[in-house]
Design a protein around this motif. Structure first.
Motif, PDB file in Angstrom:
ATOM      1  N   PRO A 236       5.048   0.113  12.357  1.00  0.00           N
ATOM      2  CA  PRO A 236       5.393  -1.120  13.068  1.00  0.00           C
ATOM      3  C   PRO A 236       4.671  -2.308  12.439  1.00  0.00           C
ATOM      4  O   PRO A 236       3.512  -2.194  12.059  1.00  0.00           O
ATOM      5  CB  PRO A 236       4.876  -0.887  14.494  1.00  0.00           C
ATOM      6  CG  PRO A 236       4.379   0.500  14.558  1.00  0.00           C
ATOM      7  CD  PRO A 236       4.306   1.073  13.176  1.00  0.00           C
ATOM      8  N   GLY A 237       5.355  -3.407  12.328  1.00  0.00           N
ATOM      9  CA  GLY A 237       4.741  -4.601  11.729  1.00  0.00           C
ATOM     10  C   GLY A 237       4.691  -4.536  10.213  1.00  0.00           C
ATOM     11  O   GLY A 237       4.126  -5.429   9.579  1.00  0.00           O
ATOM     12  N   PHE A 238       5.299  -3.493   9.619  1.00  0.00           N
ATOM     13  CA  PHE A 238       5.374  -3.373   8.149  1.00  0.00           C
ATOM     14  C   PHE A 238       4.002  -3.516   7.480  1.00  0.00           C
ATOM     15  O   PHE A 238       3.866  -4.235   6.506  1.00  0.00           O
ATOM     16  CB  PHE A 238       6.320  -4.432   7.554  1.00  0.00           C
ATOM     17  CG  PHE A 238       7.745  -4.340   8.024  1.00  0.00           C
ATOM     18  CD1 PHE A 238       8.642  -3.484   7.408  1.00  0.00           C
ATOM     19  CD2 PHE A 238       8.194  -5.122   9.069  1.00  0.00           C
ATOM     20  CE1 PHE A 238       9.954  -3.395   7.838  1.00  0.00           C
ATOM     21  CE2 PHE A 238       9.513  -5.044   9.508  1.00  0.00           C
ATOM     22  CZ  PHE A 238      10.389  -4.180   8.896  1.00  0.00           C
ATOM     23  N   LEU A 239       2.990  -2.875   8.040  1.00  0.00           N
ATOM     24  CA  LEU A 239       1.652  -3.050   7.460  1.00  0.00           C
ATOM     25  C   LEU A 239       1.568  -2.477   6.052  1.00  0.00           C
ATOM     26  O   LEU A 239       0.796  -2.968   5.222  1.00  0.00           O
ATOM     27  CB  LEU A 239       0.596  -2.395   8.363  1.00  0.00           C
ATOM     28  CG  LEU A 239       0.418  -3.051   9.734  1.00  0.00           C
ATOM     29  CD1 LEU A 239      -0.570  -2.278  10.575  1.00  0.00           C
ATOM     30  CD2 LEU A 239      -0.030  -4.496   9.612  1.00  0.00           C
ATOM     31  N   SER A 240       2.332  -1.426   5.773  1.00  0.00           N
ATOM     32  CA  SER A 240       2.257  -0.783   4.446  1.00  0.00           C
ATOM     33  C   SER A 240       3.637  -0.619   3.826  1.00  0.00           C
ATOM     34  O   SER A 240       3.799   0.212   2.935  1.00  0.00           O
ATOM     35  CB  SER A 240       1.627   0.608   4.571  1.00  0.00           C
ATOM     36  OG  SER A 240       0.334   0.524   5.081  1.00  0.00           O
ATOM     37  N   THR A 241       4.611  -1.347   4.308  1.00  0.00           N
ATOM     38  CA  THR A 241       5.977  -1.118   3.829  1.00  0.00           C
ATOM     39  C   THR A 241       6.502  -2.297   3.032  1.00  0.00           C
ATOM     40  O   THR A 241       6.524  -3.421   3.537  1.00  0.00           O
ATOM     41  CB  THR A 241       6.905  -0.831   5.038  1.00  0.00           C
ATOM     42  OG1 THR A 241       6.431   0.346   5.670  1.00  0.00           O
ATOM     43  CG2 THR A 241       8.345  -0.629   4.599  1.00  0.00           C
TER      44      THR A 241
END
Ligand code: CMC
Length: 436
Positions: free
Chosen positions: A49-54
């Motif tokens: 969630p929140g694209f922390l590592s994407t």
């Protein structure tokens, strides 16, 4: 994107065989693990969630090194663009990948100027809003409404339509923002004046009236141009990702950019400049610099929900380079307007100093971001606080449209469709209303 020699292996504790995942390198920045086949191979999704590592896409437009505090548009450092180029050159760079030579620049500027007016009907649409409507509410409506007026540039799969839509959006945003402002103060709309620069024309549409000649102050013009340049793009931030996701369905460019405007409005994103100035005004009203310590205690209290607006960033864990340039601009503008002793600027500097020495901020690597000083500059220029985020939207339009067009031209692009970890009820049957 190049296949790296590095490979990732994903192993499982339940006896399922390990799988190998390809790793790709960009030109700079972290490598990425390609998980596109993960679901097909394992029946599992990733959770982020929140694209922390994407990384949601590949892009050649903007690069940020958050640890170094570095921002590059197409490889050029923001410090050089902000001091050696103007916003029109920056727009050309973002859209086409290169800084224009003199002839290309003249042609580009001419093209943009040709599109600065909006269809006369737009003002009747605008007049439907309440006079006290928030300018971002108006902008969300007006930008989306452009698709109702420019039918010859709404096919996102047509390269010519995309090109015309890009120029139209960049050309018309200042006109729309200025119209939203004039409407709020009950003054007549001022038509664009194409003999002026992009920034000068914006100032003219904002502050001129039909009664008197208006002379653009070159210091203010340069400051506005720099504000535009500093906000022009910022890789895959929330509003840009919104534009990409919205555009990935094949919707028209005006609708996709309107979605970006809506996302930008939030106080965690573009709305932070308005929220930051309100915060400074509140501290000032409560006693000024002597009350900063008390305010900081509230910020540090996890139960208070109070944030130091204009501080912190998902990517920058160092000084936001745009904040440094914005502070310089702030100095220049206040000096040019004889406002060196502006109490809010003094207060902002005091808040910054206290925060940068406080362990709460130091340990979390929280530094001033672009929004910390931009409100003070804009307020000094005479731009109302409510319009700050509209100006951010105006400037970011170049980045949004460049990113949207890059996505559509990418053969690997697909409609965006995230997956989920479902935590709701399993299947159940509807009971008759009397038994529920
Ligand atoms: N004031 C106080 N504490 C903060 C702040 C702040 N401005 N920003 C982050 N923190 C704390 C946060 O509470 C967390 O603490 P802990 O680890 O104890 O839970 C820690 O720092 C990490 O923050 P986060 O919320 O996990 O970071 P994020 O990457 O999810 O959020 C942010 C980034 C920009 C939304 C956030 O820093 C923030 O809300 N800042 C204030 C709003 C702002 O200035 N936004 C403009 C961003 S720059 C322009 C733009 O992109 O539009």
């Amino acid at each position: 994107m190049k296949l790296s020699d590095n490979k990732a292996t994903l192993s499982f504790s339940n006896g399922r065989p390990a799988i190998e995942l390809p790793v790709y390198s960009g030109n700079i920045g972290p490598e990425v693990i390609d998980i596109r086949k993960l679901y097909g191979q394992t029946g599992m999704f990733t959770y982020d969630p929140g694209f922390l590592s994407t990384a949601s896409c590949q892009s050649a437009i903007t690069f940020i090194d958050g640890d170094k505090g570095e921002l590059l548009y197409r490889g050029y450092p923001i410090e050089q663009l902000a001091t050696q180029c103007n916003y029109m050159e920056t727009c050309h760079l973002l859209l086409y990948g290169n800084l224009p030579g003199a002839a290309a620049q003249t042609a580009f500027v001419k093209n943009v100027k040709y599109h600065t007016m909006v269809n006369e009907q737009m003002q009747f649409f605008l007049r439907g809003f309440r006079r006290d409507a928030h300018p971002m509410a108006i902008m969300t409506g007006l930008v989306g409404a452009l698709s109702a007026f420019y039918h010859d540039s709404t096919d996102i799969n047509n390269a010519e339509h995309r090109e015309v839509a890009a120029i139209r959006l960049i050309a018309k945003m200042p006109t729309l923002v200025a119209m939203a402002y004039k409407y709020s103060v009950g003054q007549p709309f001022m038509y664009p004046k194409n003999e002026l620069s992009y920034a000068g024309n914006f100032l003219h549409m904002m502050f001129a009236t039909p009664c008197e000649p208006y002379v653009v102050n070159p210091v203010i013009e340069r400051a506005i141009d720099r504000i535009f340049t500093l906000h022009a793009d910022h890789e895959q931030n929330a509003s840009t990702s919104t534009v990409r996701l919205c555009g990935s369905s094949g919707t028209n460019p005006f609708a996709a950019i309107a979605a970006g405007v809506a996302c930008l409005w939030g106080p965690a994103h573009g709305g932070a400049n308005e929220a930051c100035l309100q915060m400074l005004e509140e501290i000032q009203a409560s006693g000024g610099i002597s009350k900063v310590g008390e305010f900081m205690n509230q910020v540090k209290d996890k139960n208070s929900n109070v944030k130091l607006m204009g501080f912190g960033h998902r990517v920058y864990k160092n000084y936001d380079p745009r904040a440094t340039l914005m502070q310089e601009t702030c100095n220049e503008v206040l000096e040019a307007l004889g406002l060196q002793d502006d109490p809010l600027f003094k207060l902002a500097k005091a808040v910054e100093k206290i925060a940068l020495e406080d362990d709460y901020f130091v340990s979390r690597k929280l530094y001033p971001n672009v929004d910390f000083y931009s409100g003070i500059v804009q307020r000094a220029i005479g731009i109302p606080v409510k319009l700050f985020t509209g100006i951010f939207a105006l400037a970011r339009t170049a980045g949004w449209i460049a990113q949207l067009n890059e996505m559509i031209s990418d053969p690997e692009y697909k409609i965006g469709r995230p997956r989920q970890l479902f935590t709701g009820s399993p299947r159940r049957d509807v009971l008759p209303i009397a038994n529920r």
